[in-house]
Design a protein around this motif. Sequence first.
Motif, PDB file in Angstrom:
ATOM      1  N   ILE A 128       0.839  -1.203   0.000  1.00 30.94           N
ATOM      2  CA  ILE A 128       0.000   0.000   0.000  1.00 30.94           C
ATOM      3  C   ILE A 128       0.871   1.250   0.000  1.00 30.94           C
ATOM      4  CG2 ILE A 128      -1.616   1.348   1.415  1.00 30.94           C
ATOM      5  CD1 ILE A 128      -2.867  -1.350   2.257  1.00 30.94           C
ATOM      6  N   PHE A 129       1.932   1.240   0.808  1.00 36.76           N
ATOM      7  CA  PHE A 129       2.846   2.379   0.862  1.00 36.76           C
ATOM      8  C   PHE A 129       3.532   2.592  -0.486  1.00 36.76           C
ATOM      9  CE2 PHE A 129       6.754   4.592   2.123  1.00 36.76           C
ATOM     10  CZ  PHE A 129       6.207   5.624   2.871  1.00 36.76           C
ATOM     11  N   ALA A 130       3.923   1.511  -1.149  1.00 31.11           N
ATOM     12  CA  ALA A 130       4.566   1.610  -2.466  1.00 31.11           C
ATOM     13  C   ALA A 130       3.599   2.181  -3.502  1.00 31.11           C
ATOM     14  CB  ALA A 130       5.083   0.245  -2.899  1.00 31.11           C
ATOM     15  N   CYS A 131       2.338   1.776  -3.439  1.00 29.38           N
ATOM     16  CA  CYS A 131       1.338   2.328  -4.360  1.00 29.38           C
ATOM     17  C   CYS A 131       1.173   3.831  -4.139  1.00 29.38           C
ATOM     18  CB  CYS A 131       0.000   1.629  -4.180  1.00 29.38           C
ATOM     19  SG  CYS A 131      -0.029  -0.066  -4.771  1.00 29.38           S
ATOM     20  N   ALA A 132       1.181   4.257  -2.885  1.00 30.29           N
ATOM     21  CA  ALA A 132       1.079   5.691  -2.588  1.00 30.29           C
ATOM     22  C   ALA A 132       2.271   6.450  -3.165  1.00 30.29           C
ATOM     23  CB  ALA A 132       0.987   5.903  -1.084  1.00 30.29           C
ATOM     24  N   LEU A 133       3.456   5.870  -3.056  1.00 33.77           N
ATOM     25  CA  LEU A 133       4.638   6.525  -3.614  1.00 33.77           C
ATOM     26  C   LEU A 133       4.562   6.621  -5.136  1.00 33.77           C
ATOM     27  CD1 LEU A 133       7.539   5.131  -1.406  1.00 33.77           C
ATOM     28  CD2 LEU A 133       6.444   7.377  -1.305  1.00 33.77           C
ATOM     29  N   LEU A 134       4.023   5.588  -5.777  1.00 30.19           N
ATOM     30  CA  LEU A 134       3.860   5.635  -7.235  1.00 30.19           C
ATOM     31  C   LEU A 134       2.925   6.763  -7.656  1.00 30.19           C
ATOM     32  CD1 LEU A 134       3.591   1.869  -8.213  1.00 30.19           C
ATOM     33  CD2 LEU A 134       5.425   3.456  -8.795  1.00 30.19           C
TER      34      LEU A 134
ATOM     35  N   ILE B 280       2.357   9.520  -5.892  1.00 27.20           N
ATOM     36  CA  ILE B 280       3.016  10.791  -5.593  1.00 27.20           C
ATOM     37  C   ILE B 280       4.038  11.140  -6.673  1.00 27.20           C
ATOM     38  CG2 ILE B 280       4.635  11.910  -3.995  1.00 27.20           C
ATOM     39  CD1 ILE B 280       3.124  10.563  -1.715  1.00 27.20           C
ATOM     40  N   ILE B 281       4.728  10.139  -7.193  1.00 26.88           N
ATOM     41  CA  ILE B 281       5.741  10.377  -8.222  1.00 26.88           C
ATOM     42  C   ILE B 281       5.117  10.951  -9.494  1.00 26.88           C
ATOM     43  CG2 ILE B 281       7.329   9.209  -9.807  1.00 26.88           C
ATOM     44  CD1 ILE B 281       8.038   7.356  -7.437  1.00 26.88           C
ATOM     45  N   ASP B 282       3.942  10.459  -9.884  1.00 28.61           N
ATOM     46  CA  ASP B 282       3.289  10.925 -11.108  1.00 28.61           C
ATOM     47  C   ASP B 282       1.847  11.324 -10.812  1.00 28.61           C
ATOM     48  OD1 ASP B 282       2.841  11.559 -13.723  1.00 28.61           O
ATOM     49  OD2 ASP B 282       2.680   9.484 -14.405  1.00 28.61           O
ATOM     50  N   PRO B 283       1.633  12.507 -10.216  1.00 31.27           N
ATOM     51  CA  PRO B 283       0.272  12.895  -9.842  1.00 31.27           C
ATOM     52  C   PRO B 283      -0.638  13.226 -11.025  1.00 31.27           C
ATOM     53  CG  PRO B 283       1.799  14.650  -9.312  1.00 31.27           C
ATOM     54  CD  PRO B 283       2.620  13.500  -9.791  1.00 31.27           C
ATOM     55  N   LYS B 284      -0.061  13.498 -12.206  1.00 29.25           N
ATOM     56  CA  LYS B 284      -0.909  13.791 -13.377  1.00 29.25           C
ATOM     57  C   LYS B 284      -1.746  12.583 -13.767  1.00 29.25           C
ATOM     58  CE  LYS B 284       0.347  17.982 -14.422  1.00 29.25           C
ATOM     59  NZ  LYS B 284      -0.546  19.086 -14.291  1.00 29.25           N
ATOM     60  N   ASP B 285      -1.149  11.405 -13.668  1.00 26.64           N
ATOM     61  CA  ASP B 285      -1.891  10.177 -13.939  1.00 26.64           C
ATOM     62  C   ASP B 285      -2.480   9.601 -12.658  1.00 26.64           C
ATOM     63  OD1 ASP B 285      -1.340  10.237 -16.650  1.00 26.64           O
ATOM     64  OD2 ASP B 285       0.561   9.181 -16.392  1.00 26.64           O
ATOM     65  N   GLY B 286      -2.484  10.402 -11.622  1.00 27.67           N
ATOM     66  CA  GLY B 286      -2.974   9.951 -10.322  1.00 27.67           C
ATOM     67  C   GLY B 286      -4.425   9.537 -10.334  1.00 27.67           C
TER      68      GLY B 286
ATOM     69  N   ASP C 159      -6.741  17.425 -10.372  1.00 27.93           N
ATOM     70  CA  ASP C 159      -6.494  15.987 -10.319  1.00 27.93           C
ATOM     71  C   ASP C 159      -5.357  15.665  -9.356  1.00 27.93           C
ATOM     72  OD1 ASP C 159      -8.430  15.738 -12.211  1.00 27.93           O
ATOM     73  OD2 ASP C 159      -7.034  15.576 -13.887  1.00 27.93           O
ATOM     74  N   GLU C 160      -4.408  16.588  -9.263  1.00 28.14           N
ATOM     75  CA  GLU C 160      -3.292  16.373  -8.347  1.00 28.14           C
ATOM     76  C   GLU C 160      -3.778  16.341  -6.906  1.00 28.14           C
ATOM     77  OE1 GLU C 160      -0.926  19.629  -9.561  1.00 28.14           O
ATOM     78  OE2 GLU C 160      -0.024  18.543 -11.228  1.00 28.14           O
ATOM     79  N   ALA C 161      -4.773  17.164  -6.600  1.00 28.44           N
ATOM     80  CA  ALA C 161      -5.327  17.158  -5.247  1.00 28.44           C
ATOM     81  C   ALA C 161      -5.973  15.811  -4.936  1.00 28.44           C
ATOM     82  CB  ALA C 161      -6.349  18.284  -5.089  1.00 28.44           C
ATOM     83  N   ILE C 162      -6.664  15.245  -5.923  1.00 25.36           N
ATOM     84  CA  ILE C 162      -7.258  13.920  -5.745  1.00 25.36           C
ATOM     85  C   ILE C 162      -6.167  12.905  -5.424  1.00 25.36           C
ATOM     86  CG2 ILE C 162      -8.479  12.039  -6.902  1.00 25.36           C
ATOM     87  CD1 ILE C 162      -9.902  14.150  -8.586  1.00 25.36           C
ATOM     88  N   ALA C 163      -5.098  12.963  -6.186  1.00 23.85           N
ATOM     89  CA  ALA C 163      -4.009  12.011  -5.991  1.00 23.85           C
ATOM     90  C   ALA C 163      -3.360  12.179  -4.620  1.00 23.85           C
ATOM     91  CB  ALA C 163      -2.966  12.186  -7.093  1.00 23.85           C
ATOM     92  N   TYR C 164      -3.108  13.417  -4.209  1.00 19.26           N
ATOM     93  CA  TYR C 164      -2.437  13.645  -2.928  1.00 19.26           C
ATOM     94  C   TYR C 164      -3.327  13.273  -1.731  1.00 19.26           C
ATOM     95  CZ  TYR C 164       1.272  15.999  -5.466  1.00 19.26           C
ATOM     96  OH  TYR C 164       2.305  16.286  -6.317  1.00 19.26           O
ATOM     97  N   VAL C 165      -4.614  13.571  -1.830  1.00 22.42           N
ATOM     98  CA  VAL C 165      -5.526  13.201  -0.745  1.00 22.42           C
ATOM     99  C   VAL C 165      -5.609  11.682  -0.618  1.00 22.42           C
ATOM    100  CG1 VAL C 165      -7.965  13.204  -0.065  1.00 22.42           C
ATOM    101  CG2 VAL C 165      -6.874  15.324  -0.770  1.00 22.42           C
ATOM    102  N   TYR C 166      -5.711  11.010  -1.756  1.00 21.11           N
ATOM    103  CA  TYR C 166      -5.770   9.550  -1.713  1.00 21.11           C
ATOM    104  C   TYR C 166      -4.458   8.961  -1.205  1.00 21.11           C
ATOM    105  CZ  TYR C 166      -6.945   4.807  -3.048  1.00 21.11           C
ATOM    106  OH  TYR C 166      -7.196   3.466  -3.017  1.00 21.11           O
ATOM    107  N   CYS C 167      -3.336   9.570  -1.574  1.00 22.05           N
ATOM    108  CA  CYS C 167      -2.032   9.108  -1.077  1.00 22.05           C
ATOM    109  C   CYS C 167      -1.925   9.276   0.432  1.00 22.05           C
ATOM    110  CB  CYS C 167      -0.899   9.863  -1.753  1.00 22.05           C
ATOM    111  SG  CYS C 167      -0.615   9.312  -3.421  1.00 22.05           S
TER     112      CYS C 167
END
Length: 176
Positions: free
Chosen positions: A16-22, A24-30, A144-152
């Motif tokens: 789960i932690f690794a998925c969050a890092l993935l 965070i690395i590419d939030p455009k495709d988050g 979309d980046e906000a969606i990715a960061y909140v989910y991370c």
Amino acid sequence: MSTFQRIEKIIASLIIFACALLIIIDPKDGYSLVAIIMSISLLSIAIKTLVYYFSMAIHMVGGRVILYEGIILLDLGLFTTIVANMPRTMIYIYLMLSYLITGIFKLLGALDAKRIGARWKLKLHNAVFHLVVAILCIIFHATDEAIAYVYCAGLIHSAITGIIDACKKHALVYIQ
């Protein structure tokens, strides 16, 4: 909790932690990653719950609740797969509602645990975290980046609490 269950929980938390890092690395495709991870995790939990029901819980008192839980999780997983093709606002509302509902149920569970004298502080911490994330979803819904960061943030929190839960001692109740 057995040693195998502890190791299994730690490995799942690290994934789960690794998925969050993935994400965070590419939030455009988050957005697409969030949708894929949500649908896969819901579907896998649903299948695990249904297998548990048909293998063991079918013979338990109140086992039917586990069947209902598995069916609802399966429906949510399939719905998440469909939502991934919808506008981004829909997945954001879905994410916010899932955190809000989870936070409310965890808060009720923590209050119930406190009432009966069980461990309740970690449950309350999880409930407050989920409610705060739901509020952050409402505040930062623009990109979309906000969606990715909140989910991370939710994924990282889940991973950390999973590792903490796997490492702490649990009381075993023996019935003679």
